[in-house]
Scaffold this active site. Structure first.
Site, PDB file in Angstrom:
ATOM      1  N   LEU A   1       0.823  -1.217   0.000  1.00 48.10           N
ATOM      2  CA  LEU A   1       0.000   0.000   0.000  1.00 48.10           C
ATOM      3  C   LEU A   1       0.849   1.256   0.000  1.00 48.10           C
ATOM      4  CD1 LEU A   1      -2.757  -0.963   2.616  1.00 48.10           C
ATOM      5  CD2 LEU A   1      -3.042  -0.758   0.137  1.00 48.10           C
ATOM      6  N   GLY A   2       2.056   1.149   0.534  1.00 46.04           N
ATOM      7  CA  GLY A   2       2.928   2.314   0.587  1.00 46.04           C
ATOM      8  C   GLY A   2       4.243   1.960   1.257  1.00 46.04           C
TER       9      GLY A   2
ATOM     10  N   GLY B   1       7.803   3.882   3.169  1.00 40.57           N
ATOM     11  CA  GLY B   1       8.526   5.045   3.651  1.00 40.57           C
ATOM     12  C   GLY B   1       9.956   4.672   3.953  1.00 40.57           C
TER      13      GLY B   1
ATOM     14  N   VAL C   1       3.939  -0.767   4.183  1.00 43.37           N
ATOM     15  CA  VAL C   1       2.585  -1.155   4.566  1.00 43.37           C
ATOM     16  C   VAL C   1       1.985  -2.018   3.461  1.00 43.37           C
ATOM     17  CG1 VAL C   1       0.280  -0.352   5.238  1.00 43.37           C
ATOM     18  CG2 VAL C   1       2.301   0.986   5.877  1.00 43.37           C
TER      19      VAL C   1
ATOM     20  N   LYS D   1       1.753  -3.201   8.807  1.00 46.40           N
ATOM     21  CA  LYS D   1       2.909  -2.311   8.703  1.00 46.40           C
ATOM     22  C   LYS D   1       4.152  -3.063   9.159  1.00 46.40           C
ATOM     23  CE  LYS D   1       4.432   2.366   9.821  1.00 46.40           C
ATOM     24  NZ  LYS D   1       4.067   3.642  10.472  1.00 46.40           N
TER      25      LYS D   1
ATOM     26  N   ASP E   1       3.676  14.446  11.991  1.00 45.22           N
ATOM     27  CA  ASP E   1       3.847  14.069  10.580  1.00 45.22           C
ATOM     28  C   ASP E   1       2.614  14.396   9.749  1.00 45.22           C
ATOM     29  OD1 ASP E   1       5.467  13.176   8.537  1.00 45.22           O
ATOM     30  OD2 ASP E   1       4.993  11.055   8.807  1.00 45.22           O
TER      31      ASP E   1
END
Length: 554
Positions: free
Chosen positions: A17-18, A20, A25, A40, A131
């Site tokens: 999903l993403g 960093g 995730v 995560k 954040d």
């Protein structure tokens, strides 16, 4: 993460999903339940404290925040299992070269401020998010704003002069996040201001001119009022920013009202109150009540009458029939027994699990329904002490996960003195473990001993314990300041006072939870507000009208 096979024996990884700098995730399906979750993955060599995020999330309960469900670890990583929020992050539109209208941006800002006020009001220390950016704000399918990724959040501690780790997203992070001081409420206000600037202009702070200019330079139709708000939020000196989010909200509401998006501020507040009571945006809860089925029954009745929430009561205390009496279920249970119908209760749940056919539909069918509108679902069995042995292999974790998915609020009744597997599963999976007990020192110390054992034996944390003085007699029970010192302090949230009429209700064949709640509605409203089930602002001048509308008075 390996896509082949199942993660932890039950999660099928569907896609990333993403990603960093410190985590990735994934979208995952629980193949046993058919439910979607976000996982995560955080490397243990990360430069931040990897347990900060789960430790913060497990304390929180707000409709705009994801709910943590489990933590798994291996030699290299920890994995945090949280709600999968289906929707689109606000940076998607921005990436297309777009922007958002002023009224939408202000509306989003007010929802975000509601979350920030909740975080900043946490006790004993405020939570600083640190954040805020469009990529961490999700617009869900039902149109509600959700805030994700607490990877760099922290507790504000007044005695500290500086943060231990300086971190944030370039362009959105406030100056103090780079070592000029300790981050606080005004740090989140700065990042929110930059986020609003980006949303309403379409200009990233990381693109030329690399600074926050007047939004009216990009669009002269944007209001001077919003321009001033963003300017004040994003001052370099924290002392020049808004003092707190409440002051910022006041200014945002004025702009919102001036734009004729709502007729007045009260109308907007009413809408917000309704959203708080709507199951669509409400943060689901599992409440574990130890050793007091009377309080559990009355809480279920109060919730279903003060809100539109869907509630289930799961009776895991097989040593007593008091829940059945409290909710006047005995006549209904007797009918099942006389008809030799075993197609209900825990027997139905156990058999469906053994055949791998357990579903949310079966969970509802296994329940007895009660309440004024037949809207309280109760999972119970006729009283029989042998039920402990009969259901010893019941998968309580699976049961609670299904209840969480199917109902807005799950109330578990648990024996407060038996150290069994039911207790471990219920305590570990609950958002709050509620001790509603007589406010005498011997009783409270017995519960302290219970949780000390559960901590030493199973690693159960006491952070989510909440203490309620039940049948409270102020003149002879422990004073409230002493009650607030138990379980590490700050766990006491209120009382349900002694009422002589209770003795009468307990000894008549009726749904006496209703009678008790009607007599003590204010006290139950106060208790429920601590779990964000009833918003606290409904108190004061509004309390009489609420109770009157519920019970037909006033």
């Amino acid at each position: 993460m390996n896509y082949n096979g199942l993660f932890d024996g039950k999660y099928r990884i569907l896609k990333p999903l993403g990603q960093g700098g410190m985590s990735t995730v994934y979208l995952a399906e629980n193949v046993k339940l058919g439910t979607l979750w976000a996982i995560k993955e955080i490397n243990k060599n990360s430069k931040i404290d990897i347990l900060v995020e789960p430790n913060i999330l497990k304390r929180l309960n707000h409709p705009a925040l994801p709910r943590i469900f489990d933590i798994i670890e291996d030699d290299d990583n920890i994995y945090i299992i949280v709600d999968y929020i289906e929707g689109t992050s606000l940076d998607v539109e921005l990436a297309k070269g777009g922007k958002y209208s002023e009224d939408r941006v202000i509306s989003y800002a007010l929802e975000i401020c509601d979350v920030l006020q909740y975080l900043h009001s946490q006790k004993p220390n405020p939570i600083i998010y640190r954040d805020m950016k469009p990529g961490n704000i999700i617009l869900s399918k039902d149109g509600a704003i959700k805030l994700i990724d607490f990877g760099i959040a922290r507790e504000y501690k007044e005695e500290n002069s500086f943060d231990t780790v300086y971190i944030g997203t370039r362009g959105y992070a406030a100056p103090e996040q780079y070592g000029t001081g300790q981050t606080n409420e005004r740090t989140d206000i700065y990042s929110l201001g930059v986020t609003l600037y980006h949303l309403v202009t379409g200009k990233s702070p990381n693109d030329p001119p690399y600074e926050i200019k007047s939004i009216r330079l990009f669009d002269s139709d944007l209001s001077e009022e919003l321009d001033r708000i963003i300017s004040k939020c994003t001052r370099q000196d924290p002392e020049e920013r808004y003092l707190n989010v409440a002051v910022l909200v006041n200014d945002l509401k004025k702009v919102y009202a001036k734009g004729n998006k709502v007729n007045n501020i009260d109308a907007m507040n009413s809408r917000k109150d309704y959203a708080r009571h709507s199951p669509v945006s409400f943060k689901k809860l599992i409440l574990n009540v130890l050793g007091n089925s009377e309080f559990a029954a009355e809480s279920a009745y109060a919730i279903t009458n003060f809100t539109n929430f869907k509630v289930i009561v799961v009776n895991l205390d097989f040593t007593t029939s008091s829940l059945d009496l409290n909710l006047n279920l005995v006549p209904k249970l007797d009918k099942y027994l006389s008809a030799r119908n075993e197609n209900f209760g825990f027997n139905m749940i156990k058999e469906s699990m053994e055949r791998n056919m357990f579903t949310q539909d079966i969970l509802e069918k296994a329940c007895i329904r009660t309440g004024d509108l037949n809207n309280i679902y109760v999972l119970t069995d006729p009283y029989d002490i042998s039920n402990y042995e009969k259901y010893k292999d019941l998968d309580v974790e699976k049961l609670m996960e299904y209840a969480y998915r199917c109902f807005d609020i799950t109330i578990v009744c648990l024996n407060g003195s038996i150290h069994d597997l039911y207790g471990k599963a219920a305590i570990m999976k609950s958002d709050f473990n509620i001790i509603s007990a007589t406010a005498n020192i011997d009783v409270i110390r017995d519960f302290e001993g219970y949780f000390l054992y559960m901590k030493e034996k199973h690693g159960v944390s006491g952070d989510n314990i909440r203490l309620i003085a039940f049948d409270y007699k102020k003149e002879c029970n422990l004073p409230e300041n002493i009650l607030n010192s138990f379980f590490g302090g700050n766990k006491y949230i209120g009382s349900i006072s002694y009422q002589q009429d209770r003795e009468k209700y307990r000894n008549i064949n009726s749904f006496y939870a209703k009678n008790a709640v009607e007599k003590q509605s204010n006290e139950y409203l106060n208790i429920l507000s601590h779990f964000n089930i009833i918003p606290k602002k409904t108190f004061g001048s509004k309390i009489g009208s609420i109770v009157g509308s519920i019970f037909g008075r006033g």
